[in-house]
Scaffold this active site. Structure first.
Site, PDB file in Angstrom:
ATOM      1  CB  CYS A 138      58.404  41.979  44.048  1.00 16.00           C
ATOM      2  SG  CYS A 138      56.896  42.983  43.977  1.00 16.00           S
ATOM      3  CG  HIS A 218      52.967  39.827  43.073  1.00 14.64           C
ATOM      4  ND1 HIS A 218      51.947  40.703  43.364  1.00 14.64           N
ATOM      5  CD2 HIS A 218      54.102  40.444  43.487  1.00 14.64           C
ATOM      6  CE1 HIS A 218      52.450  41.795  43.919  1.00 14.64           C
ATOM      7  NE2 HIS A 218      53.757  41.655  44.007  1.00 14.64           N
TER       8      HIS A 218
HETATM    9  P1  NAD Z   1      57.312  49.763  54.074  1.00 14.66           P
HETATM   10  O1  NAD Z   1      56.283  50.812  54.185  1.00 14.66           O
HETATM   11  O2  NAD Z   1      56.999  48.404  54.582  1.00 14.66           O
HETATM   12  O3  NAD Z   1      58.659  50.225  54.780  1.00 14.66           O
HETATM   13  C1  NAD Z   1      59.191  51.510  54.607  1.00 14.66           C
HETATM   14  C2  NAD Z   1      59.804  51.957  55.917  1.00 14.66           C
HETATM   15  O4  NAD Z   1      60.436  53.212  55.735  1.00 14.66           O
HETATM   16  C3  NAD Z   1      58.777  52.119  57.037  1.00 14.66           C
HETATM   17  O5  NAD Z   1      59.335  51.583  58.231  1.00 14.66           O
HETATM   18  C4  NAD Z   1      58.637  53.651  57.143  1.00 14.66           C
HETATM   19  O6  NAD Z   1      58.276  54.064  58.436  1.00 14.66           O
HETATM   20  C5  NAD Z   1      60.037  54.087  56.802  1.00 14.66           C
HETATM   21  N1  NAD Z   1      60.156  55.466  56.329  1.00 14.66           N
HETATM   22  C6  NAD Z   1      59.225  56.265  55.777  1.00 14.66           C
HETATM   23  N2  NAD Z   1      59.763  57.453  55.442  1.00 14.66           N
HETATM   24  C7  NAD Z   1      61.055  57.403  55.822  1.00 14.66           C
HETATM   25  C8  NAD Z   1      62.135  58.320  55.748  1.00 14.66           C
HETATM   26  N3  NAD Z   1      61.993  59.528  55.222  1.00 14.66           N
HETATM   27  N4  NAD Z   1      63.348  57.924  56.217  1.00 14.66           N
HETATM   28  C9  NAD Z   1      63.538  56.690  56.745  1.00 14.66           C
HETATM   29  N5  NAD Z   1      62.532  55.788  56.849  1.00 14.66           N
HETATM   30  C10 NAD Z   1      61.312  56.146  56.387  1.00 14.66           C
HETATM   31  O7  NAD Z   1      57.709  49.713  52.524  1.00 14.66           O
HETATM   32  P2  NAD Z   1      58.306  48.480  51.742  1.00 14.66           P
HETATM   33  O8  NAD Z   1      57.198  47.593  51.331  1.00 14.66           O
HETATM   34  O9  NAD Z   1      59.450  47.909  52.500  1.00 14.66           O
HETATM   35  O10 NAD Z   1      58.808  49.186  50.411  1.00 14.66           O
HETATM   36  C11 NAD Z   1      60.048  49.857  50.358  1.00 14.66           C
HETATM   37  C12 NAD Z   1      60.454  49.991  48.903  1.00 14.66           C
HETATM   38  O11 NAD Z   1      60.603  48.683  48.352  1.00 14.66           O
HETATM   39  C13 NAD Z   1      59.444  50.712  48.007  1.00 14.66           C
HETATM   40  O12 NAD Z   1      60.138  51.388  46.974  1.00 14.66           O
HETATM   41  C14 NAD Z   1      58.657  49.567  47.406  1.00 14.66           C
HETATM   42  O13 NAD Z   1      58.052  49.887  46.173  1.00 14.66           O
HETATM   43  C15 NAD Z   1      59.767  48.536  47.218  1.00 14.66           C
HETATM   44  N6  NAD Z   1      59.310  47.160  47.160  1.00 14.66           N
HETATM   45  C16 NAD Z   1      58.326  46.714  47.998  1.00 14.66           C
HETATM   46  C17 NAD Z   1      57.897  45.406  47.883  1.00 14.66           C
HETATM   47  C18 NAD Z   1      56.794  44.881  48.744  1.00 14.66           C
HETATM   48  O14 NAD Z   1      56.046  44.037  48.297  1.00 14.66           O
HETATM   49  N7  NAD Z   1      56.645  45.294  49.972  1.00 14.66           N
HETATM   50  C19 NAD Z   1      58.491  44.551  46.959  1.00 14.66           C
HETATM   51  C20 NAD Z   1      59.529  45.016  46.161  1.00 14.66           C
HETATM   52  C21 NAD Z   1      59.933  46.336  46.261  1.00 14.66           C
END
Ligand code: NAD
Length: 354
Positions: A138, A218
């Site tokens: 992000c 942020h």
């Molecule tokens: P999150 O924890 O909210 O969601 C991840 C989901 O994946 C959860 O539902 C979890 O149960 C599921 N999961 C876990 N292991 C799994 C597997 N082996 N197979 C399938 N599903 C599985 O995470 P998020 O915040 O959505 O982040 C996801 C990615 O995006 C990360 O790489 C993070 O760094 C990136 N990201 C997050 C944000 C943020 O602010 N939340 C912003 C930009 C990028």
């Protein structure tokens, strides 16, 4: 229609799924989850095919019908967007390779997980024809969108950014701090500068990170030394032409991220999402070759349109960056519901000078 599977249905995954569904040229092949929690029930209610990432038994136990395993979903997909937690995506890479399915990873993965680190405004073409792309984080997305037009129009000698980061997302009950201000990471530069360099390899950038007790957005304090000396109004004109930058006018009375979120909720945005960088127009200041500004980044939302463009870049191979960005923006409503600002934003002091 492109069939897009989403592996991991959390903060980013559920937004990407809804954004895919909104596109005229894409459909949701399915979403994969590990546990039958509230997000699984939402996926079910939305009518998405639910696939089990870690065995179907827990879903059966919760009375949620699954369409198969994550392998079945990958097989049914033209492209998979992996939105599992940081570090888990890399462990899924072999699954996508096995099915010869192009895959998009997120910013929580190391850059070497994919052929290219992607931002639609900065380097869309680098992902065309690639098997894998990593949509940068992000913060890196927010900085890339800002730096791309500055580099193209004025040249950038050096960028210095302090990132005041939200402690966690609203659903992350275990994150913090709850009553402190942390240098985080304490090492300088923070990992954000090198991450921006995965998009702009020759950019000179230093970043410092902090974490504060908010879940809203942020906030970046930005100083860019340019190669030339534009006026603040020229910079405002330039930035106002960027569809994923929103110049927050002083007249809105928005003094922080809380009011930005309130504004987008009032405007009817899904989940109150803010897909655009929010740059306080009043903060845009130029002293010699030094540009200064503040911008806020909605961590849950800004990478969502970028994921959609990455899907097109990997799979369609005919849409240009501009066409894809426009198609994504139109379908999702990027820029919509916020005040018309193009050409209207001027700094109050320069208006007083007129
Ligand atoms: P999150 O924890 O909210 O969601 C991840 C989901 O994946 C959860 O539902 C979890 O149960 C599921 N999961 C876990 N292991 C799994 C597997 N082996 N197979 C399938 N599903 C599985 O995470 P998020 O915040 O959505 O982040 C996801 C990615 O995006 C990360 O790489 C993070 O760094 C990136 N990201 C997050 C944000 C943020 O602010 N939340 C912003 C930009 C990028």
């Amino acid at each position: 229609m492109l069939h897009v599977g989403i592996n991991g249905f959390g903060t980013i995954g559920k937004r990407v799924a809804d954004a895919v569904r909104a596109q005229p040229d894409m459909t949701v092949a399915g979403v994969a989850k590990r546990s039958p929690n509230f997000e699984a029930t939402i996926a079910h209610d939305r009518g998405y095919n639910l696939y089990a990432a870690d065995g179907q038994a827990p879903f059966d136990g919760a009375g949620l019908t699954t369409a198969g395993t994550v392998h079945d979903m990958v097989e049914a997909s033209d492209v998979v967007v992996d939105t599992t937690p940081g570090g888990v995506g890399a462990t899924n890479a072999s699954l996508y390779e096995e099915h010869d399915t192009p895959a998009i990873f997120q910013g929580g993965e190391d850059p070497d997980v994919a052929d290219v680190s992607f931002n639609a405004r900065a380097n869309y073409d680098a992902a065309v024809g690639a098997d894998t792309a990593r949509v940068v984080s992000c913060n890196t997305t927010g900085l890339s969108r800002l730096l791309a037009p500055l580099r193209e129009n004025y040249g950038v000698e050096k960028a210095r950014v302090t990132l005041v980061r939200r402690g966690g997302d609203p659903g992350q009950t275990s994150r913090g701090p709850i009553n402190d201000t942390l240098p985080d990471p304490v090492e300088i530069p923070s990992h954000h500068g090198p991450d921006v360099q995965t998009v702009f390899p020759d950019l000179d950038i230093d970043t410092m990170g902090m974490k504060v007790p908010t879940t809203q957005m942020h906030t970046h304090s930005v100083n860019v030394t340019l190669d030339s000396e534009p006026s603040a109004d020229e910079v405002l004109d330039l930035l106002s032409r960027e569809t994923r930058l929103f110049l927050v006018p002083e007249t809105l009375g928005i003094d922080g991220a809380g009011k930005i979120k309130e504004y987008t909720r009032d405007a009817g945005r899904p989940r109150g999402d803010v897909w655009e960088n929010c740059i306080w127009a009043e903060s845009v200041t130029v002293e010699g070759r030094d540009l200064y500004l503040f911008q806020a980044i909605h961590q849950e939302a800004d990478v969502v349109p970028e994921n959609i463009d990455a899907v097109r870049a990997l799979s369609e191979r005919t849409a240009s960056a501009e066409q894809s960005i426009e198609r994504t923006n139109d379908a999702l409503g990027v820029g919509r519901g916020l005040v018309e600002h193009e050409g209207e934003i001027r700094r109050a002091d320069s208006i007083a000078d007129d």
